[in-house]
Design a protein around this motif. Structure first.
Motif, PDB file in Angstrom:
ATOM      1  N   ALA A   1     -25.494  13.049   0.780  1.00  0.00           N
ATOM      2  CA  ALA A   1     -26.507  12.806  -0.253  1.00  0.00           C
ATOM      3  C   ALA A   1     -25.887  12.436  -1.595  1.00  0.00           C
ATOM      4  O   ALA A   1     -26.401  11.584  -2.310  1.00  0.00           O
ATOM      5  N   ARG A   2     -24.750  13.049  -1.955  1.00  0.00           N
ATOM      6  CA  ARG A   2     -24.153  12.799  -3.266  1.00  0.00           C
ATOM      7  C   ARG A   2     -23.601  11.381  -3.406  1.00  0.00           C
ATOM      8  O   ARG A   2     -23.406  10.897  -4.510  1.00  0.00           O
ATOM      9  N   GLN A   3     -23.340  10.704  -2.291  1.00  0.00           N
ATOM     10  CA  GLN A   3     -22.841   9.334  -2.345  1.00  0.00           C
ATOM     11  C   GLN A   3     -23.946   8.286  -2.258  1.00  0.00           C
ATOM     12  O   GLN A   3     -23.719   7.118  -2.540  1.00  0.00           O
ATOM     13  N   MET A   4     -25.124   8.708  -1.868  1.00  0.00           N
ATOM     14  CA  MET A   4     -26.212   7.769  -1.630  1.00  0.00           C
ATOM     15  C   MET A   4     -26.605   6.988  -2.880  1.00  0.00           C
ATOM     16  O   MET A   4     -26.830   5.780  -2.824  1.00  0.00           O
TER      17      MET A   4
ATOM     18  N   GLN B   1     -34.938  11.709  -9.635  1.00  0.00           N
ATOM     19  CA  GLN B   1     -35.329  12.593  -8.536  1.00  0.00           C
ATOM     20  C   GLN B   1     -36.825  12.455  -8.309  1.00  0.00           C
ATOM     21  O   GLN B   1     -37.603  12.459  -9.238  1.00  0.00           O
ATOM     22  N   GLY B   2     -37.190  12.343  -7.065  1.00  0.00           N
ATOM     23  CA  GLY B   2     -38.598  12.324  -6.704  1.00  0.00           C
ATOM     24  C   GLY B   2     -39.043  13.712  -6.290  1.00  0.00           C
ATOM     25  O   GLY B   2     -38.430  14.713  -6.651  1.00  0.00           O
ATOM     26  N   ARG B   3     -40.082  13.746  -5.514  1.00  0.00           N
ATOM     27  CA  ARG B   3     -40.616  15.033  -5.078  1.00  0.00           C
ATOM     28  C   ARG B   3     -40.301  15.249  -3.606  1.00  0.00           C
ATOM     29  O   ARG B   3     -39.856  14.346  -2.912  1.00  0.00           O
ATOM     30  N   GLN B   4     -40.558  16.428  -3.164  1.00  0.00           N
ATOM     31  CA  GLN B   4     -40.414  16.778  -1.754  1.00  0.00           C
ATOM     32  C   GLN B   4     -41.697  16.355  -1.045  1.00  0.00           C
ATOM     33  O   GLN B   4     -42.799  16.677  -1.494  1.00  0.00           O
ATOM     34  N   VAL B   5     -41.583  15.622   0.044  1.00  0.00           N
ATOM     35  CA  VAL B   5     -42.721  15.195   0.854  1.00  0.00           C
ATOM     36  C   VAL B   5     -42.459  15.676   2.271  1.00  0.00           C
ATOM     37  O   VAL B   5     -41.639  15.102   2.982  1.00  0.00           O
ATOM     38  N   GLN B   6     -43.107  16.757   2.639  1.00  0.00           N
ATOM     39  CA  GLN B   6     -42.865  17.433   3.912  1.00  0.00           C
ATOM     40  C   GLN B   6     -41.375  17.720   4.047  1.00  0.00           C
ATOM     41  O   GLN B   6     -40.824  18.433   3.230  1.00  0.00           O
ATOM     42  N   ASN B   7     -40.700  17.157   5.053  1.00  0.00           N
ATOM     43  CA  ASN B   7     -39.269  17.419   5.243  1.00  0.00           C
ATOM     44  C   ASN B   7     -38.378  16.369   4.584  1.00  0.00           C
ATOM     45  O   ASN B   7     -37.192  16.304   4.861  1.00  0.00           O
ATOM     46  N   PHE B   8     -38.940  15.554   3.707  1.00  0.00           N
ATOM     47  CA  PHE B   8     -38.190  14.470   3.091  1.00  0.00           C
ATOM     48  C   PHE B   8     -38.111  14.645   1.581  1.00  0.00           C
ATOM     49  O   PHE B   8     -39.044  15.111   0.941  1.00  0.00           O
ATOM     50  N   ARG B   9     -36.972  14.255   1.027  1.00  0.00           N
ATOM     51  CA  ARG B   9     -36.752  14.256  -0.416  1.00  0.00           C
ATOM     52  C   ARG B   9     -36.748  12.804  -0.887  1.00  0.00           C
ATOM     53  O   ARG B   9     -36.050  11.966  -0.326  1.00  0.00           O
ATOM     54  N   GLU B  10     -37.563  12.511  -1.914  1.00  0.00           N
ATOM     55  CA  GLU B  10     -37.590  11.177  -2.489  1.00  0.00           C
ATOM     56  C   GLU B  10     -36.413  10.999  -3.452  1.00  0.00           C
ATOM     57  O   GLU B  10     -36.100  11.903  -4.215  1.00  0.00           O
TER      58      GLU B  10
ATOM     59  N   TYR C   1     -36.250   7.711   1.159  1.00  0.00           N
ATOM     60  CA  TYR C   1     -36.566   9.040   1.677  1.00  0.00           C
ATOM     61  C   TYR C   1     -35.414   9.526   2.537  1.00  0.00           C
ATOM     62  O   TYR C   1     -34.897   8.803   3.372  1.00  0.00           O
ATOM     63  N   ARG C   2     -35.036  10.759   2.307  1.00  0.00           N
ATOM     64  CA  ARG C   2     -33.944  11.365   3.071  1.00  0.00           C
ATOM     65  C   ARG C   2     -34.435  12.689   3.640  1.00  0.00           C
ATOM     66  O   ARG C   2     -34.990  13.509   2.913  1.00  0.00           O
ATOM     67  N   MET C   3     -34.207  12.866   4.936  1.00  0.00           N
ATOM     68  CA  MET C   3     -34.653  14.106   5.570  1.00  0.00           C
ATOM     69  C   MET C   3     -33.824  15.279   5.050  1.00  0.00           C
ATOM     70  O   MET C   3     -32.608  15.190   4.957  1.00  0.00           O
ATOM     71  N   GLU C   4     -34.518  16.340   4.691  1.00  0.00           N
ATOM     72  CA  GLU C   4     -33.862  17.594   4.300  1.00  0.00           C
ATOM     73  C   GLU C   4     -34.271  18.653   5.274  1.00  0.00           C
ATOM     74  O   GLU C   4     -35.434  18.785   5.626  1.00  0.00           O
ATOM     75  N   HIS C   5     -33.305  19.418   5.682  1.00  0.00           N
ATOM     76  CA  HIS C   5     -33.593  20.526   6.588  1.00  0.00           C
ATOM     77  C   HIS C   5     -34.022  21.729   5.762  1.00  0.00           C
ATOM     78  O   HIS C   5     -33.553  21.915   4.637  1.00  0.00           O
TER      79      HIS C   5
END
Length: 124
Positions: free
Chosen positions: A21-24, A50-59, A116-120
């Motif tokens: 994530a830090r390189q994205m 930074q966006g918001r959390q959308v279900q299991n995804f971070r904007e 969008y990136r999936m966050e666990h």
């Protein structure tokens, strides 16, 4: 099955599929610059946010300011989609540049691009 998962991951995330994530953020900005050079689009600025959390995804938000002709901008969008995978244009503003030659007008464009990136659930 693994090959299909890899293909779908590449389609969804482009080259960012396995990137930390830090390189994205720097990767996306670099790709936007590369695409801009290739399409004769002036990349005026990119402001990550930074966006918001959308279900299991971070904007991840990117406010992008461009200056381009219409056809160059359209090509830019197509290549960005190919280079970065699933990127959403969340907001856009288009205005005509002042002092432009009538047969080749340039546009000022402000876009908010979202990745969008999936966050666990256990990720911090």
């Amino acid at each position: 099955i693994d090959e299909e998962v890899e293909r779908l991951s590449r389609e969804l995330h482009g080259d960012m599929a396995r990137m930390p994530a830090r390189q994205m953020e720097s990767f996306i900005i670099g790709r936007l610059q590369k695409v801009s050079w290739a399409t004769d689009v002036e990349l005026v600025s990119v402001q990550p946010g930074q966006g918001r959390q959308v279900q299991n995804f971070r904007e991840s938000l990117f406010e992008v300011n461009l200056r381009a002709g219409y056809h160059d901008f359209f090509e830019w969008l197509q290549i960005v989609k190919h280079e970065l995978g699933y990127i959403v244009v969340k907001r856009f503003e288009i205005s005509h540049s002042d002092n432009e030659v009538a047969d080749d007008p340039k546009l000022n464009l402000v876009l908010t691009l979202v990745s969008y990136r999936m966050e666990h659930p256990n990720a911090s």
